[in-house]
Design a protein around this motif. Sequence first.
Motif, PDB file in Angstrom:
ATOM      1  N   SER A  56       0.812  -1.221   0.000  1.00 49.06           N
ATOM      2  CA  SER A  56       0.000   0.000   0.000  1.00 49.06           C
ATOM      3  C   SER A  56       0.847   1.273   0.000  1.00 49.06           C
ATOM      4  CB  SER A  56      -0.961   0.003   1.190  1.00 49.06           C
ATOM      5  OG  SER A  56      -0.241  -0.162   2.374  1.00 49.06           O
ATOM      6  N   VAL A  57       2.085   1.182   0.464  1.00 48.42           N
ATOM      7  CA  VAL A  57       2.927   2.391   0.460  1.00 48.42           C
ATOM      8  C   VAL A  57       4.120   2.256  -0.477  1.00 48.42           C
ATOM      9  CG1 VAL A  57       2.276   3.118   2.788  1.00 48.42           C
ATOM     10  CG2 VAL A  57       4.261   1.648   2.494  1.00 48.42           C
TER      11      VAL A  57
ATOM     12  N   LEU B 115       4.596   2.101  -3.856  1.00 44.22           N
ATOM     13  CA  LEU B 115       4.777   2.986  -5.011  1.00 44.22           C
ATOM     14  C   LEU B 115       5.127   4.421  -4.602  1.00 44.22           C
ATOM     15  CD1 LEU B 115       4.834   3.387  -8.045  1.00 44.22           C
ATOM     16  CD2 LEU B 115       2.369   3.712  -7.991  1.00 44.22           C
ATOM     17  N   PRO B 116       4.341   5.065  -3.680  1.00 46.54           N
ATOM     18  CA  PRO B 116       4.731   6.418  -3.289  1.00 46.54           C
ATOM     19  C   PRO B 116       6.120   6.485  -2.670  1.00 46.54           C
ATOM     20  CG  PRO B 116       2.832   5.673  -1.986  1.00 46.54           C
ATOM     21  CD  PRO B 116       3.051   4.676  -3.073  1.00 46.54           C
TER      22      PRO B 116
ATOM     23  N   THR C 154       8.704   5.933  -5.515  1.00 46.08           N
ATOM     24  CA  THR C 154       8.671   7.064  -6.442  1.00 46.08           C
ATOM     25  C   THR C 154       9.333   8.280  -5.819  1.00 46.08           C
ATOM     26  OG1 THR C 154       6.563   6.227  -7.228  1.00 46.08           O
ATOM     27  CG2 THR C 154       7.150   8.429  -7.929  1.00 46.08           C
ATOM     28  N   GLN C 155       8.988   8.523  -4.562  1.00 49.10           N
ATOM     29  CA  GLN C 155       9.568   9.673  -3.861  1.00 49.10           C
ATOM     30  C   GLN C 155      11.084   9.516  -3.743  1.00 49.10           C
ATOM     31  OE1 GLN C 155      10.900   9.869  -0.564  1.00 49.10           O
ATOM     32  NE2 GLN C 155      11.070  12.094  -0.615  1.00 49.10           N
TER      33      GLN C 155
ATOM     34  N   ASP D  82       6.318   5.016 -15.719  1.00 48.76           N
ATOM     35  CA  ASP D  82       6.474   6.193 -14.865  1.00 48.76           C
ATOM     36  C   ASP D  82       7.898   6.323 -14.354  1.00 48.76           C
ATOM     37  OD1 ASP D  82       3.941   7.099 -15.058  1.00 48.76           O
ATOM     38  OD2 ASP D  82       3.228   6.219 -13.182  1.00 48.76           O
TER      39      ASP D  82
ATOM     40  N   THR E  83     -16.009  -5.667  -2.087  1.00 47.32           N
ATOM     41  CA  THR E  83     -14.960  -5.088  -1.226  1.00 47.32           C
ATOM     42  C   THR E  83     -13.722  -5.988  -1.151  1.00 47.32           C
ATOM     43  OG1 THR E  83     -15.746  -6.190   0.771  1.00 47.32           O
ATOM     44  CG2 THR E  83     -16.692  -4.041   0.270  1.00 47.32           C
ATOM     45  N   TYR E  84     -13.781  -7.152  -1.778  1.00 44.27           N
ATOM     46  CA  TYR E  84     -12.690  -8.110  -1.578  1.00 44.27           C
ATOM     47  C   TYR E  84     -11.424  -7.726  -2.332  1.00 44.27           C
ATOM     48  CZ  TYR E  84     -16.020 -11.568   0.268  1.00 44.27           C
ATOM     49  OH  TYR E  84     -16.963 -12.227   0.999  1.00 44.27           O
TER      50      TYR E  84
ATOM     51  N   GLU F 292      -8.723 -11.624   0.583  1.00 49.76           N
ATOM     52  CA  GLU F 292      -9.978 -12.163   1.117  1.00 49.76           C
ATOM     53  C   GLU F 292     -10.511 -13.280   0.222  1.00 49.76           C
ATOM     54  OE1 GLU F 292     -10.558  -8.296   1.188  1.00 49.76           O
ATOM     55  OE2 GLU F 292     -11.257  -8.043   3.268  1.00 49.76           O
TER      56      GLU F 292
ATOM     57  N   ARG G 135       0.663   8.234 -17.473  1.00 49.49           N
ATOM     58  CA  ARG G 135       0.872   8.754 -16.132  1.00 49.49           C
ATOM     59  C   ARG G 135      -0.360   8.654 -15.226  1.00 49.49           C
ATOM     60  NH1 ARG G 135       1.052  10.616 -11.822  1.00 49.49           N
ATOM     61  NH2 ARG G 135       1.282   8.403 -11.519  1.00 49.49           N
TER      62      ARG G 135
ATOM     63  N   ALA H 203      -3.294   5.069 -12.891  1.00 50.81           N
ATOM     64  CA  ALA H 203      -3.777   4.625 -11.570  1.00 50.81           C
ATOM     65  C   ALA H 203      -5.097   5.314 -11.239  1.00 50.81           C
ATOM     66  CB  ALA H 203      -2.740   4.930 -10.498  1.00 50.81           C
ATOM     67  N   ALA H 204      -5.175   6.628 -11.514  1.00 52.93           N
ATOM     68  CA  ALA H 204      -6.411   7.365 -11.210  1.00 52.93           C
ATOM     69  C   ALA H 204      -7.543   6.917 -12.124  1.00 52.93           C
ATOM     70  CB  ALA H 204      -6.159   8.862 -11.382  1.00 52.93           C
TER      71      ALA H 204
ATOM     72  N   LYS I  99      -8.922   3.672 -11.043  1.00 56.90           N
ATOM     73  CA  LYS I  99      -9.796   3.875  -9.876  1.00 56.90           C
ATOM     74  C   LYS I  99     -11.186   4.344 -10.337  1.00 56.90           C
ATOM     75  CE  LYS I  99     -10.423   4.733  -5.290  1.00 56.90           C
ATOM     76  NZ  LYS I  99     -11.873   4.772  -5.233  1.00 56.90           N
TER      77      LYS I  99
END
Lengths: 430, 284
Positions: free
Chosen positions: A68-69, A71-72, A75-76, A98, A251-252, A256, A389, A392-393, A396
């Motif tokens: 969950s963390v 990629l950021p 990337t950072q 990217d 939600t899975y 899950e 780029r 991801a958005a 979503k």
Amino acid sequence: MRILSRSVARVLLLASSLTALSAVGARAETTLNLCYMNHPVIAANVTILEKWAKEQGVTLNKTPVSYSVYLPKITQMLSAGATDQCDIIWNNDDWGQDLEGYLASVEDVTEVRNVAEGQLEPFHNKEGQTTAVPIVTTAGIFFYRTDLVPEDQVPKTWDQLVSVSKKLQEEDKVRWGYVGGMSYTNTFFSFWWTLWNNNCDIYEPLYERDNVKMGEAGWKPMTASACQKETAEFWWDALHANKISPPGMTTYSRDEANAIFQAGDAAFTVADTTFLGNFNNPDKSKIAGKVGIATFPQGPNSSGHRNWIDIWGWSIPKVIDAEKQAAAKKLLGAMMTDVDGQIEQWHLTGGPPPNTKVWKVLDEQDPNWVKMSKILFDSAHVHDAYYFRNWAATHKVYSDVMIRAMKGSREDIQATLEAGVQPIHDGAPK
Amino acid sequence: MLLLVAPAALVLVCFQIIPIFIGMNASFRDWSLVNPAKTWIGLKHYRDVLSDPVFLYTVLPNTFMLMVSSVVLSLASGLGLALLLNKPFFGRPVVRTVILLPLTVAPVITATMIRWSFNDQFGVITNLLSVLGFPEIGWLSDKWPSFSLIILTDVWIWAPWFTIIILAALQGLPREPFEAAQIDASGKWRTFTHITLPMLKPVIIVCVLIRSIDAFRTFDQVWILTGGGPARETEVFSVYAYVEAFVHLDYGKGAAAAGLGALIMLVVGIGLYKLVNRLMEVSR
């Protein structure tokens, strides 16, 4: 006083000698920091790297980072030009484009090009050189329970998936027919395998991923098309009308869904092949030894079986010094040529080995591999992401549209999909 | 004197003031984490956030709904528990410790625990409700049940905080007014509403003020329980800012969302502060 001065001088001499010696020692052993997600197949590949690191006198510092963390964080780190954190990073085709500007070319790593055709493209830099060394070919596959469904009765179509599931549920052999991840980033394990096996995609032209061609076609979303509606209606019915899947499946995540399948509560699932090892591990799964693999059931609009196959790889940041880059490449090259290590990785996880030369070895000796290879590689393919780029958005937005369609009434599906057309178009490159 | 506060001031400047300025600077720039061009684009990010229907019609209402309901319910439960714990009974220290436990657990862990407890397949609570004959509820997949779970989790975490502060205040109240009420044959409810509550008012008001500001930036519980889903229907302000900055990697837009949130909270904070002052004056 003179004696004291002499003693001090001796101590200083000894200390400087020791420092010099330790510096020589430190120079002799290279340390590489490895940053990755702790996924079974990556962990198996890390074991190969550890073996060769020992052989090559390299100290490998392992830094598992939560997905969950990941990629950021990476990337950072790359965009800030940090040189002290990760020398080798896990890379994924989803974000390969990217990051390519921050990564070193790995064209000179031994046998790096021994992959299925087109698999390294998402990792190409501007010069067309790859920036990733393969870890595994990731691909989804249809899993079924061999103790419940004979091989000749494995569903070949969506209708059969529903009818076989309902029969098993009515006979009380299983609680659910199909279970798979459906929440954002798990779209592959429900919406997308059905979409791609119903002659459908997210944008037109179908299955195209070349941004130039997509741009020429105007990045036209297929969100409101008939094939998309069929796909959405199939899942709506699976959740609400046919009830072959849990209503909470929207939600899975794959975790899950895998947990339900491993608990023996579902007859079918779609997951990465890399989870075959977990499904067949008696310590983790109630269905160990009862898991079969097959091609995806086809939708009414299908023109043939289609799989996504993509690569997970290792990459090297450009900014680390040349000596470390060379050590990292040597280590990755050793992994790429380690036939036994890659076969062990396949046996442990079900993940196709990174080097296609090893596939040929497995072709000769492993019928399970032959079966999986036929399903994955003797079919049409699609990349599981688009390479721009804002992907991801946009992914979503697509996920939200589909989940909204699942939560509304069946009659509203078309309207919900139509409402998604503009945002998905807007998400594409201008 | 200045030297005495210097270390604290230095920490504050380094870890609060400078990051805030960096964040605010980013909010006016094209600052993608992938390609931090940092080109000045003025108020574009702010305009984008303020014209985003999700931010206006889902995120802000959800944030205020969570803030109000969580604070009210935590206060009511905390007050109730504090009143119970204020009476002597056997094992009171043990009960007091147990009640405070949720406060000692990281919100991420509490939220994960609640998520699995309400899992539709393996959840202890969902299975218990099913055995008791309750209809199946999409605790994590439908908007209102999942939003209720977020509130419940927040109350679970924060009610002990209200309890401990109100209990301390209760134990510091003078005995005389209660003795006078007893002599006047005042009932328990009347004593509570006319003596206990007015005397607790200053403490309660301060608690509500602090907790309201804190509730506005709730993140962990929402992210773990629903991730803002289904289809963004339970998204709150902090999740919105996080997704923009660290999922879409648009640090500039994420910073603008955070900046707007700070401004909104500033206005709400000033409003609450004025309300507090007014209530304090009335209660005197």
